[in-house]
Motif scaffolding. Structure first.
Motif, PDB file in Angstrom:
ATOM      1  N   LEU A 103     -14.380  -1.425   0.495  1.00 45.86           N
ATOM      2  CA  LEU A 103     -12.974  -1.329   0.863  1.00 45.86           C
ATOM      3  C   LEU A 103     -12.811  -0.723   2.244  1.00 45.86           C
ATOM      4  O   LEU A 103     -11.956  -1.162   3.024  1.00 45.86           O
ATOM      5  N   THR A 104     -13.625   0.267   2.576  1.00 44.65           N
ATOM      6  CA  THR A 104     -13.507   0.926   3.880  1.00 44.65           C
ATOM      7  C   THR A 104     -13.680  -0.073   5.015  1.00 44.65           C
ATOM      8  O   THR A 104     -12.951  -0.033   6.014  1.00 44.65           O
ATOM      9  N   ARG A 105     -14.630  -0.998   4.867  1.00 42.79           N
ATOM     10  CA  ARG A 105     -14.847  -1.997   5.932  1.00 42.79           C
ATOM     11  C   ARG A 105     -13.600  -2.845   6.154  1.00 42.79           C
ATOM     12  O   ARG A 105     -13.234  -3.143   7.297  1.00 42.79           O
ATOM     13  N   VAL A 106     -12.934  -3.236   5.064  1.00 45.71           N
ATOM     14  CA  VAL A 106     -11.700  -4.020   5.186  1.00 45.71           C
ATOM     15  C   VAL A 106     -10.574  -3.154   5.728  1.00 45.71           C
ATOM     16  O   VAL A 106      -9.783  -3.578   6.580  1.00 45.71           O
ATOM     17  N   PRO A 175       7.685   7.415   5.560  1.00 47.95           N
ATOM     18  CA  PRO A 175       7.744   8.533   6.511  1.00 47.95           C
ATOM     19  C   PRO A 175       8.312   9.820   5.914  1.00 47.95           C
ATOM     20  O   PRO A 175       8.143  10.895   6.498  1.00 47.95           O
ATOM     21  N   GLN A 176       8.980   9.739   4.762  1.00 51.69           N
ATOM     22  CA  GLN A 176       9.504  10.935   4.104  1.00 51.69           C
ATOM     23  C   GLN A 176       8.500  11.532   3.118  1.00 51.69           C
ATOM     24  O   GLN A 176       8.779  12.547   2.472  1.00 51.69           O
ATOM     25  N   GLY A 177       7.330  10.894   3.002  1.00 48.44           N
ATOM     26  CA  GLY A 177       6.313  11.401   2.096  1.00 48.44           C
ATOM     27  C   GLY A 177       6.444  10.919   0.671  1.00 48.44           C
ATOM     28  O   GLY A 177       5.729  11.391  -0.221  1.00 48.44           O
ATOM     29  N   GLU A 178       7.345   9.953   0.425  1.00 46.87           N
ATOM     30  CA  GLU A 178       7.514   9.393  -0.920  1.00 46.87           C
ATOM     31  C   GLU A 178       6.554   8.223  -1.117  1.00 46.87           C
ATOM     32  O   GLU A 178       6.286   7.459  -0.179  1.00 46.87           O
ATOM     33  N   VAL A 179       6.067   8.063  -2.346  1.00 47.54           N
ATOM     34  CA  VAL A 179       5.096   7.004  -2.641  1.00 47.54           C
ATOM     35  C   VAL A 179       5.763   5.635  -2.573  1.00 47.54           C
ATOM     36  O   VAL A 179       6.781   5.389  -3.218  1.00 47.54           O
ATOM     37  N   ILE A 180       5.177   4.745  -1.765  1.00 46.97           N
ATOM     38  CA  ILE A 180       5.582   3.333  -1.749  1.00 46.97           C
ATOM     39  C   ILE A 180       4.778   2.578  -2.795  1.00 46.97           C
ATOM     40  O   ILE A 180       5.317   1.844  -3.619  1.00 46.97           O
ATOM     41  N   THR A 181       3.458   2.753  -2.765  1.00 46.17           N
ATOM     42  CA  THR A 181       2.598   2.100  -3.747  1.00 46.17           C
ATOM     43  C   THR A 181       1.346   2.919  -3.986  1.00 46.17           C
ATOM     44  O   THR A 181       0.810   3.544  -3.066  1.00 46.17           O
ATOM     45  N   ARG A 182       0.906   2.895  -5.233  1.00 42.80           N
ATOM     46  CA  ARG A 182      -0.386   3.481  -5.594  1.00 42.80           C
ATOM     47  C   ARG A 182      -1.482   2.422  -5.558  1.00 42.80           C
ATOM     48  O   ARG A 182      -2.649   2.727  -5.785  1.00 42.80           O
ATOM     49  N   GLN A 183      -1.099   1.173  -5.302  1.00 43.61           N
ATOM     50  CA  GLN A 183      -2.041   0.053  -5.341  1.00 43.61           C
ATOM     51  C   GLN A 183      -2.420  -0.400  -3.935  1.00 43.61           C
ATOM     52  O   GLN A 183      -2.565  -1.598  -3.677  1.00 43.61           O
ATOM     53  N   GLY A 184      -2.591   0.550  -3.026  1.00 43.77           N
ATOM     54  CA  GLY A 184      -2.947   0.185  -1.660  1.00 43.77           C
ATOM     55  C   GLY A 184      -4.230  -0.615  -1.577  1.00 43.77           C
ATOM     56  O   GLY A 184      -4.367  -1.508  -0.737  1.00 43.77           O
ATOM     57  N   ARG A 185      -5.176  -0.319  -2.439  1.00 40.30           N
ATOM     58  CA  ARG A 185      -6.446  -1.069  -2.440  1.00 40.30           C
ATOM     59  C   ARG A 185      -6.196  -2.559  -2.670  1.00 40.30           C
ATOM     60  O   ARG A 185      -6.696  -3.406  -1.922  1.00 40.30           O
ATOM     61  N   VAL A 186      -5.396  -2.866  -3.697  1.00 34.98           N
ATOM     62  CA  VAL A 186      -5.089  -4.265  -4.008  1.00 34.98           C
ATOM     63  C   VAL A 186      -4.334  -4.910  -2.852  1.00 34.98           C
ATOM     64  O   VAL A 186      -4.622  -6.053  -2.462  1.00 34.98           O
ATOM     65  N   GLU A 187      -3.372  -4.182  -2.289  1.00 36.44           N
ATOM     66  CA  GLU A 187      -2.554  -4.744  -1.211  1.00 36.44           C
ATOM     67  C   GLU A 187      -3.396  -5.059   0.018  1.00 36.44           C
ATOM     68  O   GLU A 187      -3.225  -6.116   0.648  1.00 36.44           O
ATOM     69  N   VAL A 188      -4.287  -4.177   0.380  1.00 39.22           N
ATOM     70  CA  VAL A 188      -5.141  -4.398   1.549  1.00 39.22           C
ATOM     71  C   VAL A 188      -6.027  -5.623   1.342  1.00 39.22           C
ATOM     72  O   VAL A 188      -6.191  -6.449   2.250  1.00 39.22           O
ATOM     73  N   LEU A 189      -6.584  -5.762   0.160  1.00 44.13           N
ATOM     74  CA  LEU A 189      -7.479  -6.890  -0.105  1.00 44.13           C
ATOM     75  C   LEU A 189      -6.726  -8.214  -0.175  1.00 44.13           C
ATOM     76  O   LEU A 189      -7.271  -9.266   0.177  1.00 44.13           O
ATOM     77  N   ASP A 209      -8.360 -11.843  -8.861  1.00 49.54           N
ATOM     78  CA  ASP A 209      -9.525 -10.983  -9.072  1.00 49.54           C
ATOM     79  C   ASP A 209      -9.261  -9.565  -8.584  1.00 49.54           C
ATOM     80  O   ASP A 209      -9.731  -8.594  -9.172  1.00 49.54           O
ATOM     81  N   SER A 210      -8.506  -9.441  -7.486  1.00 51.45           N
ATOM     82  CA  SER A 210      -8.314  -8.118  -6.883  1.00 51.45           C
ATOM     83  C   SER A 210      -7.337  -7.234  -7.652  1.00 51.45           C
ATOM     84  O   SER A 210      -7.406  -6.011  -7.564  1.00 51.45           O
ATOM     85  N   ASN A 211      -6.410  -7.838  -8.409  1.00 55.23           N
ATOM     86  CA  ASN A 211      -5.451  -6.999  -9.138  1.00 55.23           C
ATOM     87  C   ASN A 211      -5.634  -7.044 -10.654  1.00 55.23           C
ATOM     88  O   ASN A 211      -4.861  -6.413 -11.391  1.00 55.23           O
ATOM     89  N   ALA A 212      -6.654  -7.768 -11.136  1.00 54.43           N
ATOM     90  CA  ALA A 212      -6.841  -7.914 -12.581  1.00 54.43           C
ATOM     91  C   ALA A 212      -7.096  -6.578 -13.269  1.00 54.43           C
ATOM     92  O   ALA A 212      -6.781  -6.412 -14.453  1.00 54.43           O
ATOM     93  N   ALA A 213      -7.639  -5.593 -12.531  1.00 54.10           N
ATOM     94  CA  ALA A 213      -7.899  -4.279 -13.130  1.00 54.10           C
ATOM     95  C   ALA A 213      -6.617  -3.626 -13.621  1.00 54.10           C
ATOM     96  O   ALA A 213      -6.646  -2.779 -14.526  1.00 54.10           O
ATOM     97  N   GLN A 214      -5.475  -4.020 -13.060  1.00 54.62           N
ATOM     98  CA  GLN A 214      -4.204  -3.442 -13.481  1.00 54.62           C
ATOM     99  C   GLN A 214      -3.842  -3.825 -14.916  1.00 54.62           C
ATOM    100  O   GLN A 214      -3.000  -3.180 -15.536  1.00 54.62           O
ATOM    101  N   LEU A 215      -4.484  -4.874 -15.432  1.00 53.97           N
ATOM    102  CA  LEU A 215      -4.242  -5.243 -16.831  1.00 53.97           C
ATOM    103  C   LEU A 215      -4.653  -4.121 -17.780  1.00 53.97           C
ATOM    104  O   LEU A 215      -4.196  -4.075 -18.925  1.00 53.97           O
ATOM    105  N   ASN A 216      -5.532  -3.236 -17.324  1.00 51.91           N
ATOM    106  CA  ASN A 216      -6.004  -2.133 -18.167  1.00 51.91           C
ATOM    107  C   ASN A 216      -5.133  -0.887 -18.055  1.00 51.91           C
ATOM    108  O   ASN A 216      -5.415   0.126 -18.697  1.00 51.91           O
TER     109      ASN A 216
END
Length: 327
Positions: A103-106, A175-189, A209-216
């Motif tokens: 993920l870091t490379r992407v 910019p106010q420090g509020e969460v937009i998404t906890r799924q940044g990994r999926v969004e980036v991919l 494939d990238s968001n299927a883990a959310q089924l759990n």
């Protein structure tokens, strides 16, 4: 303390689903008056504050938790106040974790594209490395900021603030420090060109494939369509979206997470594997709710899926009127 009897097995499963528990042991603190979550990562709380001096361990604003010096990989220090007015990605990762390194490379490329587009964006690396040498080696690949490895208390507070249960995790803040998404990994991919940054959550996702883990992560409504045609998948998303938006808004008003995630599944190998694993009929369209943690499924096999059918199906599920079938 008290506990639900083991005979109330389905009540226990409802608690697992409500709080999206994916790892054990997990300890969640609630406000007894409102029932709202005070802290999702209670194990870190009792490790960091064994005397209970900070009780009742309520969440603190991001600005307060992050306050202090941050590092660049060239050794230069930068105060957290410099984040003012920026979107921020809080990146929980470690060198020993292969998915993290991938993920870091992407993410390096995504970070570059967002900055080149003139967006105010910064990432803060919160290390889960096992030694400072590993931290330094891994951080040398990153063009963004990091919490100093030696500041274990601040790293722990950030883990507590966001209830981190696994890595890699990328939390994106406004910019106010509020969460937009906890799924940044999926969004980036899924958005390598970063056209949809800052990645506000979509009410309905196309299963991949990238968001299927959310089924759990809890019960999920999945509408299967028998087509590789993007047009049919888009039509299915438009059919579900008003119902999804209504449910999300209802629970957001109560400051709670929606009890369902919403997906459309097309025709591909991953979807075929999901059908096989859950023993679903081959019919399409096929409307289902899958609850992986409870190993339960709810199936609506009708010739035509209409908004009224979807809404009634969802409402009956939430009212516990549907009879589950085993997965």
């Amino acid at each position: 303390w008290t506990y639900p009897p083991f005979s109330l097995y389905f009540f226990q499963l409802k608690l697992w689903n409500k709080y999206r528990i994916s790892n054990i042991p997990s300890l969640i603190f609630l406000d007894a008056t409102t029932g709202k979550v005070v802290c999702r990562n209670g194990l870190l709380v009792i490790r960091d504050d064994p005397e209970g001096l900070e009780f009742p361990w309520g969440p603190k604003p991001f600005r307060e938790v992050i306050a202090g010096p941050l590092l660049r990989n060239n050794g230069q220090s930068q105060e957290s106040g410099s984040l003012e007015g920026s979107h921020v990605g809080v990146y929980f990762s470690a060198h020993w974790c292969p998915p993290c390194r991938s993920l870091t490379r992407v993410l390096v490329e995504s970070y570059r594209k967002i900055k080149e587009a003139g967006q105010k964006f910064e990432i803060i690396f919160v290390s889960a490395d096992r030694s400072e040498d590993s931290f330094k080696q891994y951080f040398s690949e990153m063009p963004w900021l990091a919490v100093p490895y030696t500041d274990e208390a601040r790293r722990s507070r950030l883990n507590r603030l966001y209830g981190i249960q696994g890595i890699p995790t990328l939390i994106v803040l406004d910019p106010q420090g509020e969460v937009i998404t906890r799924q940044g990994r999926v969004e980036v991919l899924n958005d390598e060109d970063c056209r949809e940054f800052p990645w506000h959550p979509k009410p309905v996702l196309e299963l991949s494939d990238s968001n299927a883990a959310q089924l759990n992560e809890g019960p999920c409504l999945v509408l299967f369509v028998d087509s590789e045609d993007d047009g049919e998948s888009e039509a299915a998303k438009q059919l579900i979206q008003p119902i999804a938006e209504k449910i999300i808004a209802k629970y957001k008003a109560k400051e709670e997470e929606a009890p369902l995630l919403f997906f459309v599944a097309g025709e591909d190998d991953m979807t075929d594997s999901l059908r096989d694993y859950t023993n679903l009929p081959e019919a399409a369209p096929l409307l289902t709710i899958l609850d992986m943690s409870a190993r339960a499924k709810y199936v609506m096999d009708v010739e035509e899926i209409t908004p009224a059918i979807v809404e009634a199906f969802v409402n009956d599920f939430l009212a516990e009127k549907l009879k589950p079938e085993p997965i």
